[in-house]
Enzyme design. Sequence first.
Site, PDB file in Angstrom:
ATOM      1  CE  LYS A 272      -3.799 -10.629   0.027  1.00  0.00           C
ATOM      2  NZ  LYS A 272      -4.097  -9.194   0.057  1.00  0.00           N
TER       3      LYS A 272
ATOM      4  CD  GLU B 209      -5.480 -12.098   3.913  1.00  0.00           C
ATOM      5  OE1 GLU B 209      -4.883 -11.017   3.848  1.00  0.00           O
ATOM      6  OE2 GLU B 209      -6.513 -12.355   3.266  1.00  0.00           O
TER       7      GLU B 209
ATOM      8  CE  LYS C  21      -3.744  -2.461   2.298  1.00  0.00           C
ATOM      9  NZ  LYS C  21      -4.576  -2.642   3.515  1.00  0.00           N
TER      10      LYS C  21
ATOM     11  CG  ASP D 294      -6.695  -9.761   7.436  1.00  0.00           C
ATOM     12  OD1 ASP D 294      -5.948  -8.797   7.689  1.00  0.00           O
ATOM     13  OD2 ASP D 294      -7.723  -9.671   6.737  1.00  0.00           O
TER      14      ASP D 294
END
Lengths: 282, 282, 282, 282, 282, 282
Positions: free
Chosen positions: E168, E198, E136, E219
């Site tokens: 994911k 994840e 990010k 997460d």
Amino acid sequence: MRVSGNPAVISLIELALSEDLSRGDITTEATVSSKATATGDFVAREKIVVCGLDVAAEVCARVGGGELTFSRHIEDGVIANKGDVIATVSGSAALILQAERVSLNFLQRLCGVATQAHTYAQKIVDYPCAVVDTRKTTPGWRYLEKQAVLCGGAKNHRFDLSGGVLIKDNHIAAVGSVADTIVAARKIAPHGLKIEVEVTNEAEFESALSAGADIVLLDNMTPAQVASLVPKAKAKGVVVEVSGGITLETIEDYAKAGADVISSGALTHSVRAVDIGLDFRG
Amino acid sequence: MRVSGNPAVISLIELALSEDLSRGDITTEATVSSKATATGDFVAREKIVVCGLDVAAEVCARVGGGELTFSRHIEDGVIANKGDVIATVSGSAALILQAERVSLNFLQRLCGVATQAHTYAQKIVDYPCAVVDTRKTTPGWRYLEKQAVLCGGAKNHRFDLSGGVLIKDNHIAAVGSVADTIVAARKIAPHGLKIEVEVTNEAEFESALSAGADIVLLDNMTPAQVASLVPKAKAKGVVVEVSGGITLETIEDYAKAGADVISSGALTHSVRAVDIGLDFRG
Amino acid sequence: MRVSGNPAVISLIELALSEDLSRGDITTEATVSSKATATGDFVAREKIVVCGLDVAAEVCARVGGGELTFSRHIEDGVIANKGDVIATVSGSAALILQAERVSLNFLQRLCGVATQAHTYAQKIVDYPCAVVDTRKTTPGWRYLEKQAVLCGGAKNHRFDLSGGVLIKDNHIAAVGSVADTIVAARKIAPHGLKIEVEVTNEAEFESALSAGADIVLLDNMTPAQVASLVPKAKAKGVVVEVSGGITLETIEDYAKAGADVISSGALTHSVRAVDIGLDFRG
Amino acid sequence: MRVSGNPAVISLIELALSEDLSRGDITTEATVSSKATATGDFVAREKIVVCGLDVAAEVCARVGGGELTFSRHIEDGVIANKGDVIATVSGSAALILQAERVSLNFLQRLCGVATQAHTYAQKIVDYPCAVVDTRKTTPGWRYLEKQAVLCGGAKNHRFDLSGGVLIKDNHIAAVGSVADTIVAARKIAPHGLKIEVEVTNEAEFESALSAGADIVLLDNMTPAQVASLVPKAKAKGVVVEVSGGITLETIEDYAKAGADVISSGALTHSVRAVDIGLDFRG
Amino acid sequence: MRVSGNPAVISLIELALSEDLSRGDITTEATVSSKATATGDFVAREKIVVCGLDVAAEVCARVGGGELTFSRHIEDGVIANKGDVIATVSGSAALILQAERVSLNFLQRLCGVATQAHTYAQKIVDYPCAVVDTRKTTPGWRYLEKQAVLCGGAKNHRFDLSGGVLIKDNHIAAVGSVADTIVAARKIAPHGLKIEVEVTNEAEFESALSAGADIVLLDNMTPAQVASLVPKAKAKGVVVEVSGGITLETIEDYAKAGADVISSGALTHSVRAVDIGLDFRG
Amino acid sequence: MRVSGNPAVISLIELALSEDLSRGDITTEATVSSKATATGDFVAREKIVVCGLDVAAEVCARVGGGELTFSRHIEDGVIANKGDVIATVSGSAALILQAERVSLNFLQRLCGVATQAHTYAQKIVDYPCAVVDTRKTTPGWRYLEKQAVLCGGAKNHRFDLSGGVLIKDNHIAAVGSVADTIVAARKIAPHGLKIEVEVTNEAEFESALSAGADIVLLDNMTPAQVASLVPKAKAKGVVVEVSGGITLETIEDYAKAGADVISSGALTHSVRAVDIGLDFRG
């Protein structure tokens, strides 16, 4: 070739868009709705030879991002008379206003080059002689200006320093003799290239001929001087090019003198932008 | 700013090098030793205003790759007389030959623009009036040509569509009235920008004035028309710009008529390349 | 030309640096002090023709940012024997490690092309015949590979689609006859370019000759076929090029058959990287 | 990923178009009407593994500018036999001729890499062992060549200097000991990366193992040496990679010796272009 | 690596120069003589971690074109206190003014990222746990921001989608099971990459563990949830990363809970520019 | 303007794609079929002002290469509430996953700038006063961030060093007096630009006023100081801008004090990325 296949032209278009549009268009963004639509005609305001429609179309496509349609009415290389609509762009009014100046700047110069080339070429259309451009092009514009020269009915000289062999006095001085210079050039140059030698007087001309030049470039000679040398060149099958300050007034004299090729930097380096406008309908 | 800090100019220089040199220089590579050295002078062959030395220096630096030295003798903006040496390049003879044409192509056009701007500016030097360029620049060359205009003693209009507000009939038509258009523009435009409105007749001129325009652009009017409108504008502190087919012959009439600013696309779009040569010493 | 004057080569170098280095070098950054210095020698581990030092120097200059010194010991085009040090780089140890792989990847391929070209050229060194490359180069590498071919003692064919006229069957089919195609090509092509026509059998060969081709390209013919056609071409002063699957084993047969030029895509499209290493001193 | 999403690949395509097409195509422009249409088949002239269709499609799209259609018949990674049509391009005949060479140059090399990778991978297909590429790729081509290696059924090593940790003798020398070097690397490297150490003899191998390497790279060892070390590595869960002059003849011996991974620069740096042609229909 | 070796960073610097300087600097050009010289100090106006000096130096070098000298006083990664002079630039006053804003914009953001990373890292400095960044990052700034994170004493997660495997729910759904997904990833991924999965709840966590994940990413779990899962992961030698809304207030709780790695997008996506000024001397 | 018409924005998008995707996406390529399709919604997870859809659309178009469809639901400049779907992308599941992070990185920052600008603008919505940005933008992002500021309802200051005249103490010192500096600036600056002078105390303010400044910038003054100076400026029709450490807490005090314009670097240099997610359907 479509302009999209020529990255150098795309780069020039991007520079042009960047310098006019990359910080936005305050006036239009403040006043024209993004929903408003319009149609604009590119109109010749004088008699011209058309050139550059691919570029204008690409400009409109990029500025429009799918919201502008560009259609052509007169193809590159064809004469448009005063008042003729060359092409039409329609879609978002705001985007047309933003594409207008860059499109016109390209068209006016390229049509200007084509129109000027046409004027030169017409002067000698009845002679077995071609007028050609030089490497004295506007930096960044060589491909476009050379295409415009073709559109106008003139021809191209070599594109760049690799597109032909042109031996000048500095080269000859470096090697020692015309003959040795020609040998050196043939050793490196692709076999598809002829060897051209620039000469400024009769002695050099004779040397070039006996050394086996394929083309002689007579620099800054009078038509009379040219006429006196042409027969000797022709006798050996050698092409004669002339250059140096040749103008619209004098070009026919050189053709008459028997030159095969007349080259002129003015075809590309000193051009008047022709008058083209974008007229909104209704 | 040094040219090295302006990526757009560097990109144009790269395009120019690419189109002339990126496939090599057959003639020179075949004939001139990479060890040979030379010195060449850039010589004005007519009276000019100098412009573009930074660009020529950058071209020589890139082609030279550390093996060419470029020194300036007459700075940008200064007049060089026929025969004056503007700058000198020395080092590898082969590399000078390869940098020659691109350097000259830049210099001849930029000095051409500066020289022409100088001619225009001199015509009205005794009036409180400035001649300015437009956005009708050669695509890819806007920064350079606008700098050349300054070198010649003329001034710049807005750089691009974000560098000023210029309201034309299409914008007014989109909003509905001059007054509303000015309000809309002030709402978006940075507070450092004045609002300019283009008008083509007296009625539009009156509307623009009463709506609070900071600048009016009188398009395609005669000097007499301009003279009749100027007092009304001045009474309101409004700047008067004129444009439209103004030539060297008519420019003084417009200055005399009281215009504050005269804009001319010809400053940049129709320029004769001045004559500059690269003379090798000895 | 210095590499710095060729934006296309600079772009390739930037792509190469970007793909190897633009996310950093985790191992070196974690382990080697930015103060540590070293000296590394580029060593030929087999007999090669050197090519590409300018590129390697530019890679080291960019990675080094002023902290690396690159010096050459054997120039491009010269043979290095096994164990010879071609060049040396010294300065920051970490930066040398980061420049190593990209430098070697360039050098190994370019020396590989030069070495292979040398092998081909040597095979026919006693004949009045040249071996030339084609446009079958590695995309992005044309200038570099063609320079490497010259370094190896072979020659270049046309650089690109504008650097020569080569008429193939598709072109002839489009126009209708060989003669008309040649006329059409001469009408557009710069006057410094010869007209080459590709032929695959004797009938086409005869047509090309009578239509006035300057060069005939005999495609996929046996040495015997070539030998039978050469005298007719020579009688007209027409250059004979041969191509199509010519190998190191067969090349001499074609030279013996009288071809003037032998072209081979393998010079550039199928090359073994030669073995060069970077040896740290001490 | 579509090629359009990878700016590095687009840049390479632009370099390739620029070097072949950016000065035009004299022969085709002089002879083939811009209205003429044609259809051409990309045909495998030998058995190959297909790779590079996205690139060829992008080349045709750019040269075609909307006037060429490209359709695929055999997907990347699939074997094409001699005579199979891999893809077809149709539309403007002139534009197909202009896209031909660049498309083929990309396809022939990428299929060449994929085909060679396939040959290597097949040699050890029955062993729990993978053949992988290296960073010895053609500058500018890393992404494409690594994709081609995957198409051929081999695997990739780290993409670049940030895609993995590979400690060599220079790094160890800089830090002082293998153990300290591994600690230093783990301190900086992303936690998703294993630590690989290159060793050239048994002593170094033992050091690497006891210092906690995740992967050992046995450089220039014989299959016998490898076989003697593999059990010790496996006992500690350490992956064994071998490299150094491994050929098609010896690769199976290394797989048999128990190596987990065999890396070979030859997969990408020394590749024969496979034979693919563009055949015009009718 | 020097910034000059990283074309992506150079491109960002060029964009920055282009957007601020490529149309000139009207105020300075009108008022400051090109002969005037000055010296300016980059001064920290608050306590910061220094980062970005290479970039500021490159900005000054490009704007200066040889007429500015940049010297560093505090290296990247070191703390500067309020009032400390980080670096000094001297030379042409006009060029310093033109380089000022771009240099500061880079420095203020990069020091801002480094300083914030330092604050996060210090919070858990006593735990065997690292804080890492994410993908990010500010588009165009990934390399620079990740370097700034390192300067601040935090660590990097994978650089991009090729620098690590992170599975994911969408990937697992596409393949069908965690175990099969891990097998599929290992088949393609370079052998130097660990496999990270994840998970959002205990069931997924158990699946990932039994399927052989090297790293699990927990997460959006509470510190208590993390604490309950850590022992099971550690028992299998699996690394535990946590992410999701972790703040300066809660980060220590996660370190205390036993996480090996804590990742936070805020390190790069939400950063306050620190206060740095350029003070002219005298 | 469509993003496609702004080469600077396209370059930033290319840098962003290059840094995340140009080495591939190992996880997705290994696990998600290239035939699988999906639909993803960009969802606001908090109340925001929308900005950046053109950029996200361009990212998806490039990554998708024709295989992704992007549709907008809430236009730029409009408020989206928590849970609102801003836009939707559908097509190849693998390509959506590859476009996800870059799209979100752009959207989260641009919506963040717009949202913050909105918060500032709302604070003074009842005053005849505008909040404007500065040149303290993220390098590479100036156009985008300035557009985001407009989306949020604030205004722009000059775009760059050519978009306005702003005289500071260094300029005045170079010339000698405020009056002479203003004269010098008017001599060069385009006639559409007002002259702004920065002052830090009442004496400088008086000088600027009597010298004829169009705008005075009161730097680092208290609201009380501003209130005391405003009447004098207004009496002369001079615009008053204030700047220097103005926060959300103090901005209204400055508007109340009578400032016409309040400028704040924080609008662009210190922004929190807003929370936006991409939710796959079904």
